[in-house]
Design a protein around this motif. Structure first.
Motif, mmCIF file in Angstrom:
data_model
loop_
_atom_site.group_PDB
_atom_site.id
_atom_site.type_symbol
_atom_site.label_atom_id
_atom_site.label_comp_id
_atom_site.label_asym_id
_atom_site.label_seq_id
_atom_site.Cartn_x
_atom_site.Cartn_y
_atom_site.Cartn_z
ATOM 1 N N VAL A 44 -2.869 5.171 1.398
ATOM 2 C CA VAL A 44 -1.917 5.371 2.493
ATOM 3 C C VAL A 44 -2.505 6.398 3.446
ATOM 4 O O VAL A 44 -2.972 7.453 3.015
ATOM 5 C CB VAL A 44 -0.548 5.874 1.946
ATOM 6 C CG1 VAL A 44 0.393 6.230 3.081
ATOM 7 C CG2 VAL A 44 0.076 4.829 1.029
ATOM 8 N N THR A 45 -2.485 6.090 4.741
ATOM 9 C CA THR A 45 -2.933 7.034 5.757
ATOM 10 C C THR A 45 -1.731 7.395 6.612
ATOM 11 O O THR A 45 -1.088 6.513 7.201
ATOM 12 C CB THR A 45 -4.050 6.426 6.632
ATOM 13 O OG1 THR A 45 -5.106 5.969 5.782
ATOM 14 C CG2 THR A 45 -4.596 7.465 7.605
ATOM 15 N N VAL A 51 -4.944 11.205 3.935
ATOM 16 C CA VAL A 51 -5.072 10.049 3.051
ATOM 17 C C VAL A 51 -4.409 10.388 1.718
ATOM 18 O O VAL A 51 -4.665 11.436 1.132
ATOM 19 C CB VAL A 51 -6.552 9.667 2.838
ATOM 20 C CG1 VAL A 51 -6.677 8.550 1.815
ATOM 21 C CG2 VAL A 51 -7.184 9.252 4.153
ATOM 22 N N GLN A 52 -3.536 9.486 1.277
ATOM 23 C CA GLN A 52 -2.835 9.639 0.001
ATOM 24 C C GLN A 52 -3.148 8.424 -0.863
ATOM 25 O O GLN A 52 -3.421 7.344 -0.351
ATOM 26 C CB GLN A 52 -1.320 9.714 0.222
ATOM 27 C CG GLN A 52 -0.865 10.814 1.127
ATOM 28 C CD GLN A 52 0.640 10.736 1.418
ATOM 29 O OE1 GLN A 52 1.325 9.782 1.044
ATOM 30 N NE2 GLN A 52 1.142 11.758 2.096
ATOM 31 N N LEU A 68 5.008 0.125 1.105
ATOM 32 C CA LEU A 68 5.540 0.164 2.474
ATOM 33 C C LEU A 68 7.042 0.462 2.500
ATOM 34 O O LEU A 68 7.528 1.107 3.424
ATOM 35 C CB LEU A 68 5.265 -1.164 3.194
ATOM 36 C CG LEU A 68 3.854 -1.347 3.729
ATOM 37 C CD1 LEU A 68 3.646 -2.798 4.182
ATOM 38 C CD2 LEU A 68 3.574 -0.373 4.867
ATOM 39 N N GLU A 69 7.768 0.020 1.492
ATOM 40 C CA GLU A 69 9.206 0.287 1.399
ATOM 41 C C GLU A 69 9.491 1.775 1.176
ATOM 42 O O GLU A 69 10.579 2.243 1.461
ATOM 43 C CB GLU A 69 9.831 -0.517 0.255
ATOM 44 C CG GLU A 69 9.848 -2.008 0.497
ATOM 45 C CD GLU A 69 10.294 -2.791 -0.728
ATOM 46 O OE1 GLU A 69 10.628 -2.172 -1.770
ATOM 47 O OE2 GLU A 69 10.302 -4.032 -0.650
ATOM 48 N N GLU A 70 8.514 2.515 0.633
ATOM 49 C CA GLU A 70 8.716 3.915 0.258
ATOM 50 C C GLU A 70 8.227 4.927 1.286
ATOM 51 O O GLU A 70 8.603 6.089 1.218
ATOM 52 C CB GLU A 70 8.014 4.198 -1.081
ATOM 53 C CG GLU A 70 8.494 3.349 -2.230
ATOM 54 C CD GLU A 70 9.943 3.624 -2.602
ATOM 55 O OE1 GLU A 70 10.359 4.797 -2.546
ATOM 56 O OE2 GLU A 70 10.653 2.664 -2.937
ATOM 57 N N GLU A 73 7.764 4.464 8.447
ATOM 58 C CA GLU A 73 7.248 3.398 9.302
ATOM 59 C C GLU A 73 6.082 3.936 10.137
ATOM 60 O O GLU A 73 6.106 5.074 10.591
ATOM 61 C CB GLU A 73 8.361 2.899 10.221
ATOM 62 C CG GLU A 73 8.006 1.640 10.960
ATOM 63 C CD GLU A 73 9.188 1.077 11.733
ATOM 64 O OE1 GLU A 73 8.956 0.578 12.834
ATOM 65 O OE2 GLU A 73 10.322 1.172 11.226
ATOM 66 N N GLY A 74 5.065 3.126 10.292
ATOM 67 C CA GLY A 74 3.924 3.520 11.105
ATOM 68 C C GLY A 74 2.735 4.015 10.306
ATOM 69 O O GLY A 74 1.630 4.106 10.835
ATOM 70 N N TRP A 75 2.935 4.366 9.044
ATOM 71 C CA TRP A 75 1.807 4.781 8.220
ATOM 72 C C TRP A 75 1.023 3.522 7.824
ATOM 73 O O TRP A 75 1.590 2.447 7.652
ATOM 74 C CB TRP A 75 2.277 5.520 6.982
ATOM 75 C CG TRP A 75 2.823 6.896 7.247
ATOM 76 C CD1 TRP A 75 3.166 7.433 8.460
ATOM 77 C CD2 TRP A 75 3.096 7.898 6.278
ATOM 78 N NE1 TRP A 75 3.641 8.704 8.304
ATOM 79 C CE2 TRP A 75 3.605 9.025 6.969
ATOM 80 C CE3 TRP A 75 2.967 7.966 4.908
ATOM 81 C CZ2 TRP A 75 3.977 10.203 6.315
ATOM 82 C CZ3 TRP A 75 3.338 9.127 4.257
ATOM 83 C CH2 TRP A 75 3.835 10.239 4.960
ATOM 84 N N ALA A 76 -0.299 3.667 7.669
ATOM 85 C CA ALA A 76 -1.153 2.536 7.328
ATOM 86 C C ALA A 76 -1.376 2.479 5.818
ATOM 87 O O ALA A 76 -1.488 3.512 5.164
ATOM 88 C CB ALA A 76 -2.497 2.670 8.044
ATOM 89 N N VAL A 77 -1.424 1.267 5.277
ATOM 90 C CA VAL A 77 -1.660 1.092 3.846
ATOM 91 C C VAL A 77 -2.725 0.031 3.620
ATOM 92 O O VAL A 77 -2.873 -0.888 4.425
ATOM 93 C CB VAL A 77 -0.381 0.688 3.080
ATOM 94 C CG1 VAL A 77 0.690 1.748 3.200
ATOM 95 C CG2 VAL A 77 0.144 -0.636 3.539
ATOM 96 N N SER A 78 -3.456 0.183 2.528
ATOM 97 C CA SER A 78 -4.407 -0.852 2.118
ATOM 98 C C SER A 78 -4.563 -0.795 0.604
ATOM 99 O O SER A 78 -4.499 0.271 -0.003
ATOM 100 C CB SER A 78 -5.765 -0.671 2.804
ATOM 101 O OG SER A 78 -6.338 0.567 2.445
#
Length: 105
Positions: A44-45, A51-52, A68-70, A73-78
């Protein structure tokens, strides 16, 4: 899925019960959580570039959506491609379906 379990009240109770209560002892209800069988790592960024690492005790297909539910909004995930070793899963003590941020100690 969580399985509800009903357990009778302890027999050592010192409370005097009326006849109705003696015939119908109280029952305590709690939910037994199934232990995770797979845990996926999600990067998560945040908006400020931090970076988390998050842990998702879900299927690989659900991991990103559940994180993404947690998060805001707007943070990036991969999804991190590296797999968590099976022998490390019990040490994380996660229930199936649980999602949480990994804090390095």
């Amino acid at each position: 899925m969580d399985t509800p379990v009903t357990v009778p009240a302890p027999a050592c109770s010192k409370i005097r019960l009326g006849s109705l209560a003696r015939n119908n002892p109280p029952r305590h209800r709690f939910t037994v959580m199934q232990p995770a069988t797979e845990i996926h790592l999600v990067r998560v960024t945040t908006d400020d570039g931090e970076v988390q690492i998050w842990l998702a005790a879900t299927s690989r297909e659900e991991a990103v959506d559940r994180v993404l539910e947690e998060i805001p909004e707007g943070w990036a995930v991969s999804l991190i491609q590296r797999q968590l070793a099976t022998e490390h899963i019990p040490a994380l003590n996660m229930a199936a379906g649980e999602v949480r941020r990994h804090l390095v100690s």
